[in-house]
Motif scaffolding. Sequence first.
Motif, PDB file in Angstrom:
ATOM      1  N   SER A 112       0.872  -1.170   0.000  1.00  0.00           N
ATOM      2  CA  SER A 112       0.000   0.000   0.000  1.00  0.00           C
ATOM      3  C   SER A 112       0.909   1.220   0.000  1.00  0.00           C
ATOM      4  N   ARG A 126      -4.502   5.779   5.973  1.00  0.00           N
ATOM      5  CA  ARG A 126      -4.349   4.656   5.054  1.00  0.00           C
ATOM      6  C   ARG A 126      -3.784   3.420   5.746  1.00  0.00           C
ATOM      7  N   ASP A 129      -6.644   1.928   7.880  1.00  0.00           N
ATOM      8  CA  ASP A 129      -7.743   1.345   7.108  1.00  0.00           C
ATOM      9  C   ASP A 129      -7.404  -0.056   6.602  1.00  0.00           C
ATOM     10  N   TYR A 230      -4.908   3.833  -2.508  1.00  0.00           N
ATOM     11  CA  TYR A 230      -6.027   4.677  -2.084  1.00  0.00           C
ATOM     12  C   TYR A 230      -6.224   5.841  -3.038  1.00  0.00           C
ATOM     13  N   LYS A 239     -10.795   5.687  -0.802  1.00  0.00           N
ATOM     14  CA  LYS A 239     -11.164   4.301  -1.076  1.00  0.00           C
ATOM     15  C   LYS A 239      -9.905   3.484  -1.355  1.00  0.00           C
ATOM     16  N   GLY A 240      -9.794   2.326  -0.699  1.00  0.00           N
ATOM     17  CA  GLY A 240      -8.664   1.430  -0.937  1.00  0.00           C
ATOM     18  C   GLY A 240      -8.941   0.540  -2.134  1.00  0.00           C
TER      19      GLY A 240
END
Length: 583
Positions: A112, A126, A129, A230, A239-240
């Motif tokens: 990520s 992030r 999440d 994201y 939104k991921g």
Amino acid sequence: VGGKAKEVDRNQLIECGDSETLNMYQNHQVNIYTSLLYSNDLFFLMYLREGNEPEETTQITYRELLIQVCRFSNVLQKQGIQKGDRVAIYMPMIPELVVAMLACARLGALHSIVFAGFSAESLCERILDSSCSLLITTDAFYRGEKLVNLKELADEALEKSCLLLKHLRRAELGTSDSPSQSPPIKRPCPDVQISWNQGIDLWWHELMQEAEDECEPEWCDAEDPLFILYTSGSTGKPKGVVHTVGGYMLYVATTFKYVFDFHPEDVFWCTADIGWITGHSYITYGPLANGATSVLFEGIPTYPDVSRLWSIVDKYKVTKFYTAPTAIRLLMKFGDEPVTRHSRASLQVLGTVGEPINPEAWLWYYRVVGAQRCSIVDTFWQTETGGHMLTPLPGATPMKPGSATFPFFGVAPAILNESGEELEGEAEGYLVFKQPWPGIMRTVYGNHERFEATYFKKFPGYYVTGDGCRRDQDGYYWITGRIDDMLNVSGHLLSTAEVESALVEHEAIAEAAVVGHPHPVKGECLYCFVTLCDGYTFSPTLIEELKKQNPIVTFILKMKKLRLREIKSLAQDHTANKVGFKL
């Protein structure tokens, strides 16, 4: 694709409206990392690395990358990382960023990547999440003249395990210095004091020295997740976006090959940051899957001077060049001379990405940068699509300035009206896609309901892009801007992109951003933010000229540096709350 593969049954392809599984290829195993590296000549150049300073250059072969990735894969395994884990990466545009993401892919862990320009708050959001178990970052880096202390931001963001890379402190590797000392490098940076959490923080170079050169890859199903990225989003929680191993790799490899007309002798350069989807697809995965040689650039277009990009083009004999309209408009305002002082004779294809390009910028790009001999590929796609959706093919598609032209192979676009009816011929409305493609996102991480609601609910059976689009009499597609960028002024629906394009037609305007503001009579009025070309001054006369050219405009304000995303985000947040925004 590589590894243990079975033939794919066409019946396993789904209808676009069936978002429950989105399994494009079942019973198909692969390791994306081995497909990228083992299939290519290991002694072929992979990256020509250009640092923030012009003299900071490095050449990296596929073999060198292979060794580094295997070592770092072993490092991650010793830290307990295994298939399915999430790893956050918060790094500038340096080779170790690519090493880290490919090491994750080798182990089946999801990377990520968080853009190094984001705040500690954005990084924290992030990481939480996606429940990342490890953060990889650097001490600090220069972006032009600006020093960015990433470790300080990382410490603000979280209290989790942090694996730290010496970037500005590279000259000290192998010494017994204290981690808190200021790094002696070519450019003094006395403000960098590296905080150190003993027992939690780890040095990259120390762990790599102990790691072995070989690491067995983890085999994955084609539908296993590859990474989370994201989206910034103008409003609401980011939104991921989840992309998977098989379909994503197939799609970025294919689009890279055909959209840029790639040949083995090419030198490709995408100026994006790997923290965005453009960098994932067309700096890392797409070029590597084709065995390409690419430029990896850490700096900015205006440092140390405004001809930096064209100097790099000549330095490495770049043949295929991919950048954003924002960068083109930024450099336009400095005139032609910074471009024409360089040869650029190697250039063959010029690409644009990230937003619709206005015709004036397109023509400057074509006439000045490309000397009227290079094809322009104006590409439309999204983080969610994985790769190009609407795009010309160089040398094959007649070009129209500002148009994304036609769909890529297998892509089925449609234009819908507010009632969800497909419009034929010349039309303008919502851009949607009628059938899936290999690179389509599979879900929003941890929130599949949001995935369905965002992309499939408004028009069931279609993937909804959220963008407005116009199709002309020749069948060419023109992106008119985000649907949420449509403004209703006195009952007339206006696209902000069209107003912005009209403003930059004036010779004094380099960039323009248009946002809506509540108005008691008109419903909404237009605030226009502009930056000026060199040699022009902001005056009442100029304001009157712009308003005469664009009668619907209410206010025009000058800015030294235009941050379009931030301006629109601010305006949309406040407009949604019905309170307007203060200037």
